[in-house]
Design a protein around this motif. Structure first.
Motif, PDB file in Angstrom:
ATOM      1  N   GLU A  42       0.831  -1.199   0.000  1.00 61.28           N
ATOM      2  CA  GLU A  42       0.000   0.000   0.000  1.00 61.28           C
ATOM      3  C   GLU A  42       0.867   1.251   0.000  1.00 61.28           C
ATOM      4  O   GLU A  42       0.584   2.217  -0.705  1.00 61.28           O
ATOM      5  CB  GLU A  42      -0.928  -0.009   1.222  1.00 61.28           C
ATOM      6  N   GLN A  83      -4.449  -6.244 -12.592  1.00 67.42           N
ATOM      7  CA  GLN A  83      -3.461  -5.444 -11.876  1.00 67.42           C
ATOM      8  C   GLN A  83      -2.311  -5.001 -12.783  1.00 67.42           C
ATOM      9  O   GLN A  83      -1.817  -3.864 -12.678  1.00 67.42           O
ATOM     10  CB  GLN A  83      -2.900  -6.242 -10.681  1.00 67.42           C
ATOM     11  N   SER A 132      -0.486   5.825  -2.859  1.00 65.97           N
ATOM     12  CA  SER A 132      -0.621   5.426  -1.458  1.00 65.97           C
ATOM     13  C   SER A 132      -1.371   6.457  -0.631  1.00 65.97           C
ATOM     14  O   SER A 132      -1.255   7.668  -0.859  1.00 65.97           O
ATOM     15  CB  SER A 132       0.760   5.207  -0.836  1.00 65.97           C
ATOM     16  N   LYS A 133      -2.143   5.956   0.350  1.00 63.75           N
ATOM     17  CA  LYS A 133      -2.804   6.821   1.333  1.00 63.75           C
ATOM     18  C   LYS A 133      -2.186   6.653   2.718  1.00 63.75           C
ATOM     19  O   LYS A 133      -2.709   7.184   3.704  1.00 63.75           O
ATOM     20  CB  LYS A 133      -4.300   6.509   1.372  1.00 63.75           C
ATOM     21  N   ARG A 136      -6.805  -2.604   4.272  1.00 62.89           N
ATOM     22  CA  ARG A 136      -6.057  -2.622   3.025  1.00 62.89           C
ATOM     23  C   ARG A 136      -6.407  -1.430   2.158  1.00 62.89           C
ATOM     24  O   ARG A 136      -7.450  -0.801   2.329  1.00 62.89           O
ATOM     25  CB  ARG A 136      -6.320  -3.926   2.270  1.00 62.89           C
ATOM     26  N   GLY A 137      -5.510  -1.131   1.207  1.00 65.13           N
ATOM     27  CA  GLY A 137      -5.719  -0.013   0.313  1.00 65.13           C
ATOM     28  C   GLY A 137      -6.257  -0.461  -1.036  1.00 65.13           C
ATOM     29  O   GLY A 137      -6.585  -1.634  -1.251  1.00 65.13           O
ATOM     30  N   GLU A 138      -6.314   0.472  -1.959  1.00 66.38           N
ATOM     31  CA  GLU A 138      -6.853   0.202  -3.286  1.00 66.38           C
ATOM     32  C   GLU A 138      -5.949  -0.686  -4.118  1.00 66.38           C
ATOM     33  O   GLU A 138      -6.364  -1.212  -5.157  1.00 66.38           O
ATOM     34  CB  GLU A 138      -7.087   1.522  -4.020  1.00 66.38           C
ATOM     35  N   ASN A 139      -4.707  -0.895  -3.679  1.00 68.69           N
ATOM     36  CA  ASN A 139      -3.751  -1.686  -4.460  1.00 68.69           C
ATOM     37  C   ASN A 139      -4.019  -3.184  -4.411  1.00 68.69           C
ATOM     38  O   ASN A 139      -3.383  -3.945  -5.129  1.00 68.69           O
ATOM     39  CB  ASN A 139      -2.324  -1.422  -3.969  1.00 68.69           C
ATOM     40  N   ILE A 185      -6.382  -6.634  -4.726  1.00 67.68           N
ATOM     41  CA  ILE A 185      -7.561  -7.364  -5.195  1.00 67.68           C
ATOM     42  C   ILE A 185      -7.577  -8.708  -4.479  1.00 67.68           C
ATOM     43  O   ILE A 185      -6.590  -9.446  -4.504  1.00 67.68           O
ATOM     44  CB  ILE A 185      -7.526  -7.595  -6.725  1.00 67.68           C
ATOM     45  N   TYR A 198      -0.234   2.135  -7.930  1.00 72.78           N
ATOM     46  CA  TYR A 198      -1.303   2.846  -7.236  1.00 72.78           C
ATOM     47  C   TYR A 198      -0.728   4.019  -6.438  1.00 72.78           C
ATOM     48  O   TYR A 198       0.477   4.080  -6.175  1.00 72.78           O
ATOM     49  CB  TYR A 198      -2.039   1.903  -6.277  1.00 72.78           C
ATOM     50  N   HIS A 203      -3.489  -2.144 -14.742  1.00 75.05           N
ATOM     51  CA  HIS A 203      -3.630  -0.913 -13.957  1.00 75.05           C
ATOM     52  C   HIS A 203      -2.283  -0.253 -13.673  1.00 75.05           C
ATOM     53  O   HIS A 203      -2.123   0.956 -13.815  1.00 75.05           O
ATOM     54  CB  HIS A 203      -4.345  -1.211 -12.633  1.00 75.05           C
TER      55      HIS A 203
END
Length: 386
Positions: free
Chosen positions: A308, A347, A355-356, A326-329, A331, A353, A350
């Motif tokens: 993440e 992935q 990060s947050k 978990r983050g958007e990274n 699946i 990603y 894509h």
């Protein structure tokens, strides 16, 4: 008075999760670092993490050889019992002011119980999280034994408090693993193209200038009898994807032999496979691979934590990390080759990603050392608070 802080390292995951705090403790003039290494961390079969610890310049004061071979629930329980006997002797000799244990690996129950019985304040990092496998039970049991808590995020801190722990002893510092990730991202491992030559392993010679997959899959102890079939599904997806693949051998949990057998069987039946296997890799190498890989596949928490922060596309398989923030990274898929294949393709399409920083800002180790140095006398008597 200088406080003695004893850190127990039982696996490669333990070490990567606490190395930043160890460095900060070692540099703090109010603290004395004591490192005890045991379980799979002293065994060559699992990459001899002890060598990495010494290479990083740390002084190891004690070693504990306590792992019984077999990798079954019974051997895990017996190994924990042996380690507890060893830890009581070691703590009696070292007389630490604090014992530090990391996360949720089965072997940390031994130093945690020994410290509790011996009235030594117990420090627990990365508690309060939610996952699958036996780790879930170990993590919360250690929380109830621990006196000082260093969770990685607010959600975990809230769970610890709801478990009845003193709010003034819960410090949300972030995940120490992220500290190292931040440093490595600023200065990645430079000789990545010589990786196979430098760290050995077996299998296909990877060209790191071309896209590659990174696989880290471990047994789920509550599903260990299915470990071989689960790994076979992952290998089948990798075969269809037909990409260069860097793969790590599994950890020492019950079922690891099943995963190892699945990998060996696959290699024998598919001698032209594009997989290169490593027992263990230094964190700076692994993080650099995570920065470069097209996709991380498996059930390691590294895809969720480090991934993440880095922005690594990750396909998380099965129940081992169920419930972890978990983050958007990430699946999530079942142990099904077609689901794995489809998710990996998505992935790869894509890419990276954003990060947050849900597991901290990269200063956890420094915060842990400062808090331990500044704490007054700890009330050793545990009580449930509401």
């Amino acid at each position: 008075m200088v406080k003695k802080v004893c850190v127990f390292i039982g696996s490669r995951a333990n070490y990567s999760s606490i190395r930043a705090a160890m460095s900060a403790i070692d540099k703090n003039p109010s603290l004395e670092l004591q490192i005890v290494v045991g379980s799979s961390a002293v065994l060559d079969k699992y990459g001899a993490v002890i060598n990495l610890i010494e290479k990083d310049g740390f002084n190891i004061v004690r070693k504990s050889y306590m792992s019984i071979q077999g990798e079954t629930p019974a051997t895990m329980a017996k190994s924990t019992g042996l380690c507890m006997m060893d830890m009581s002797t070691i703590f009696d000799e070292l007389k630490p002011d604090y014992v530090v244990v990391v996360g949720d690996r089965y072997e940390i129950m031994a130093p945690a119980l020994a410290a509790a019985y011996m009235n030594i304040p117990l420090v627990h990092t990365m508690g309060g999280e939610v996952t699958g496998t036996i780790d879930e039970s170990i993590r919360h049991a250690v929380t109830k034994l621990a006196h000082i808590h260093f969770p990685a995020n607010k959600e975990s801190a809230d769970r610890i408090i709801r478990l009845g722990e003193r709010q003034d002893m819960v410090f949300t510092v972030g995940c120490p693993r992220i500290d190292m990730v931040k440093q490595i991202m600023e200065s990645p491992f430079e000789n990545i193209n010589q990786l196979c030559e430098l760290f050995g392993g077996v299998g296909y010679e990877i060209d790191f200038d071309k896209p590659f997959l990174l696989v880290s899959q471990h047994p789920v102890t509550t599903e260990f009898v299915s470990a071989r079939k689960q790994m076979a599904e992952t290998l089948q997806a990798i075969e269809v994807l037909d990409m260069q693949t860097v793969m790590l051998w599994p950890n020492s949990d019950a079922g690891s032999d099943f995963i190892s057998k699945a990998i060996r069987s696959y290699r024998e039946k598919n001698p032209q496979n594009k997989i290169h296997l490593f027992k263990n890799l230094p964190m700076e190498v692994y993080i650099t691979l995570m920065m470069k890989t097209a996709c991380l596949i498996g059930n390691s928490s590294s895809g969720i934590r480090e991934g993440e922060f880095i922005g690594t596309p990750c396909v998380n398989i099965g129940s081992r990390q169920a419930g972890r923030e978990r983050g958007e990274n990430v699946i999530d898929v079942d142990n099904d080759s077609k689901q794995i294949e489809d998710a990996v393709r998505k992935q790869i399409s894509h890419g990276q990603y954003i990060s947050k920083h849900i597991y901290g800002d990269g200063r956890a180790g420094e915060k842990i050392a400062e808090i331990l140095a500044g704490l007054g006398k700890i009330d050793i008597q545990k009580r449930i608070t509401y």
